[in-house]
Scaffold this motif. Structure first.
Motif, PDB file in Angstrom:
ATOM      1  N   GLU A   1       0.831  -1.207   0.000  1.00  0.00           N
ATOM      2  CA  GLU A   1       0.000   0.000   0.000  1.00  0.00           C
ATOM      3  C   GLU A   1       0.864   1.253   0.000  1.00  0.00           C
ATOM      4  OE1 GLU A   1      -3.609   2.138   0.034  1.00  0.00           O
ATOM      5  OE2 GLU A   1      -3.251  -0.027  -0.214  1.00  0.00           O
ATOM      6  N   ALA A   2       1.945   1.186   0.858  1.00  0.00           N
ATOM      7  CA  ALA A   2       2.780   2.379   1.015  1.00  0.00           C
ATOM      8  C   ALA A   2       3.746   2.559  -0.141  1.00  0.00           C
ATOM      9  CB  ALA A   2       3.557   2.290   2.340  1.00  0.00           C
ATOM     10  N   THR A   3       4.249   1.449  -0.698  1.00  0.00           N
ATOM     11  CA  THR A   3       5.319   1.546  -1.699  1.00  0.00           C
ATOM     12  C   THR A   3       4.848   1.470  -3.137  1.00  0.00           C
ATOM     13  OG1 THR A   3       5.704  -0.846  -1.533  1.00  0.00           O
ATOM     14  CG2 THR A   3       7.001   0.573  -0.091  1.00  0.00           C
ATOM     15  N   VAL A   4       3.602   0.874  -3.396  1.00  0.00           N
ATOM     16  CA  VAL A   4       3.155   0.675  -4.780  1.00  0.00           C
ATOM     17  C   VAL A   4       1.889   1.488  -5.086  1.00  0.00           C
ATOM     18  CG1 VAL A   4       2.414  -1.013  -6.488  1.00  0.00           C
ATOM     19  CG2 VAL A   4       4.225  -1.596  -4.840  1.00  0.00           C
ATOM     20  N   ARG A   5       0.830   1.245  -4.302  1.00  0.00           N
ATOM     21  CA  ARG A   5      -0.443   1.866  -4.634  1.00  0.00           C
ATOM     22  C   ARG A   5      -0.399   3.385  -4.478  1.00  0.00           C
ATOM     23  NH1 ARG A   5      -4.561  -2.438  -1.639  1.00  0.00           N
ATOM     24  NH2 ARG A   5      -4.043  -4.239  -2.996  1.00  0.00           N
ATOM     25  N   LYS A   6      -0.004   3.818  -3.298  1.00  0.00           N
ATOM     26  CA  LYS A   6       0.011   5.266  -3.068  1.00  0.00           C
ATOM     27  C   LYS A   6       0.982   5.975  -3.997  1.00  0.00           C
ATOM     28  CE  LYS A   6      -1.714   5.247   1.671  1.00  0.00           C
ATOM     29  NZ  LYS A   6      -1.440   5.630   3.060  1.00  0.00           N
ATOM     30  N   PRO A   7       2.220   5.473  -4.174  1.00  0.00           N
ATOM     31  CA  PRO A   7       3.097   6.133  -5.154  1.00  0.00           C
ATOM     32  C   PRO A   7       2.535   6.103  -6.564  1.00  0.00           C
ATOM     33  CG  PRO A   7       4.395   4.779  -3.675  1.00  0.00           C
ATOM     34  CD  PRO A   7       2.972   4.482  -3.380  1.00  0.00           C
ATOM     35  N   ALA A   8       1.813   4.969  -6.946  1.00  0.00           N
ATOM     36  CA  ALA A   8       1.232   4.905  -8.288  1.00  0.00           C
ATOM     37  C   ALA A   8       0.156   5.976  -8.459  1.00  0.00           C
ATOM     38  CB  ALA A   8       0.657   3.511  -8.542  1.00  0.00           C
ATOM     39  N   GLU A   9      -0.737   6.092  -7.447  1.00  0.00           N
ATOM     40  CA  GLU A   9      -1.768   7.129  -7.506  1.00  0.00           C
ATOM     41  C   GLU A   9      -1.151   8.519  -7.555  1.00  0.00           C
ATOM     42  OE1 GLU A   9      -4.335   6.496  -4.245  1.00  0.00           O
ATOM     43  OE2 GLU A   9      -5.202   4.624  -5.016  1.00  0.00           O
ATOM     44  N   ALA A  10      -0.118   8.716  -6.718  1.00  0.00           N
ATOM     45  CA  ALA A  10       0.543  10.023  -6.719  1.00  0.00           C
ATOM     46  C   ALA A  10       1.188  10.298  -8.063  1.00  0.00           C
ATOM     47  CB  ALA A  10       1.592  10.057  -5.600  1.00  0.00           C
TER      48      ALA A  10
END
Length: 428
Positions: A280-289
């Motif tokens: 969640e912290a390293t893939v999803r949130k950075p992808a959304e950002a």
């Protein structure tokens, strides 16, 4: 003036107001120069090697004796110091030592003459004491005390001392052989008795050992029986206890496995949760950002391109209008200039052409001379007459320029020379 001396020296002051003379051992004293005199005397210990060669003893046997004596002047005894000052003041240590040596040697010879060789050889202490006592009583009167005297060596040239020792040596050897024989005899007797006692003791010891061994074997058999029984019981008890311990160990091991599996399950659950949080912290949130950032960047680029296109269109419109205005102005100016030239040509005809030709002549001359500016080397070939060398170049250029009117007349039909000779006529 003060004078000082060490503890191994004495000072004697004589002269004005010094009667009797003042004696100071190891100290200081006041001396009046020119009226009093100071002298020094050594208080060091002197070692004397007293030798008496070939002195006949009481029985007429010549022997040589060497003794070592330690003597010194006594500085603490005022009377002895005064006597020494009277006898030795002004003398060196070697002179004082020689006087004491001769005195000791004389007393040593006198005592040797009153004693036998055996007395001197056997009782050295007595001889040393006699020499010490006799020499001390004589040297004290000189202010010298004998600190010690020791007999160092006795020898003779007649082998008397050697012969004297042979009899004693033979007697000692005889006594030694007799003693050795008696000792061997007594040793044999004692050895036989000891062997007899040894055999008896050995028999008694063997009997006692046999009986003790028999008793030991009986007791050992009884002990072995009891030990084996106890050992069998202990082995059975040990095996039973081992079985119980193994069962308990298996139970504990099973419990440990259950606990380890439960802990592994918990660890796996924690790891799954940690990995989900990490994803969640390293893939999803950075992808959304990143997606949001790319959308913003695309929107900004789109707006920038639109604004740039509008600015370019406005700039092209303004530039086109300016260029059109410039072209129109330039066309109007050229048209006016052409009309003016046509009007001038109509009015002046040949004069206008000549004026135009004259205005262009400097440019023509410059164009003619322009190739010479880039020339690095010029090779001139002179004819039969005229200038020679560099000075000929201006003439060549002027010759080209003077041919221009003929070329203009040939091309336009207007003679520049005739036109310049005519007077201008002005119209009303």
């Amino acid at each position: 003036m003060f004078f000082t001396c060490g503890p191994n020296e004495a000072m004697v002051v004589s002269g004005f107001c010094r009667s009797p003379p003042v004696m100071v051992a190891g100290g200081r004293v006041l001396v009046v120069p020119c009226l009093q005199q100071i002298q020094r005397i050594s208080l060091n210990t002197l070692t004397l090697n007293v030798r008496s060669e070939k002195v006949y003893t009481r029985h007429g046997v010549p022997i040589s004796v060497t003794g070592i004596a330690q003597v010194k002047i006594q500085g603490q005894n005022k009377e002895m110091l005064a006597a020494a000052c009277q006898m030795f003041l002004g003398k060196s240590e070697s002179e004082i030592a020689q006087i004491a040596l001769e005195t000791l040697e004389g007393h040593q010879r006198a005592i040797m003459a009153h004693m036998t060789v055996e007395e001197i050889y056997k009782d050295r202490q007595k001889f040393s004491e006699q020499v010490f006592n006799v020499a001390s009583s004589d040297l004290v009167n000189m202010g010298i005390s004998v600190v010690s005297y020791t007999l160092k060596d006795i020898h003779d040239d007649q082998d008397y001392l050697h012969s004297l020792g042979k009899g004693r040596t033979a007697q000692v050897q005889r006594d030694a052989r007799v003693g050795e024989a008696e000792a061997k005899r007594d040793a044999g007797i004692r050895e036989a008795r000891a062997r007899q006692e040894q055999v008896s003791a050995q028999l008694l010891s063997e009997t006692a050992m046999a009986q003790a061994q028999r008793d030991f074997q009986v007791q050992q058999a009884l002990c072995d029986t009891a030990v084996n029984a106890r050992k069998a019981q202990a082995d059975l008890a040990y095996q039973l206890q081992v079985a119980r311990m193994k069962q308990q160990i298996e139970e504990q091991r099973a419990q440990v496995l259950v606990v380890e599996r439960a802990q592994q399950v918990q660890l796996q659950e924690h790891e799954i949760g940690r990995r989900e949080r990490e994803l969640e912290a390293t893939v999803r949130k950075p992808a959304e950002a990143e997606r949001y950032r790319l959308e913003r960047l695309a929107e900004a680029e789109r707006l920038q391109m639109m604004m740039q296109a509008e600015a370019e269109a406005e700039a092209m419109r303004v530039t086109g209008a300016a260029r059109a205005a410039a072209v129109a102005a330039r066309a109007r100016a050229e048209a006016a200039q052409t009309a003016a030239k046509a009007e001038a040509f109509g009015q002046y005809q040949e004069a206008a052409v000549v004026d135009m030709v004259l205005q262009r002549l400097p440019q023509v001359a410059e164009a003619v001379a322009q190739p010479l500016l880039g020339t690095r080397r010029v090779t001139l070939v002179a004819g039969g007459s005229g200038d020679i060398g560099v000075s000929r170049l201006p003439g060549e250029i002027l010759d080209v320029v003077t041919r221009l009117p003929t070329a203009v007349e040939t091309l336009t039909g207007v003679s520049v020379t005739q036109a310049t000779q005519k007077k201008p006529e002005c119209k009303a």
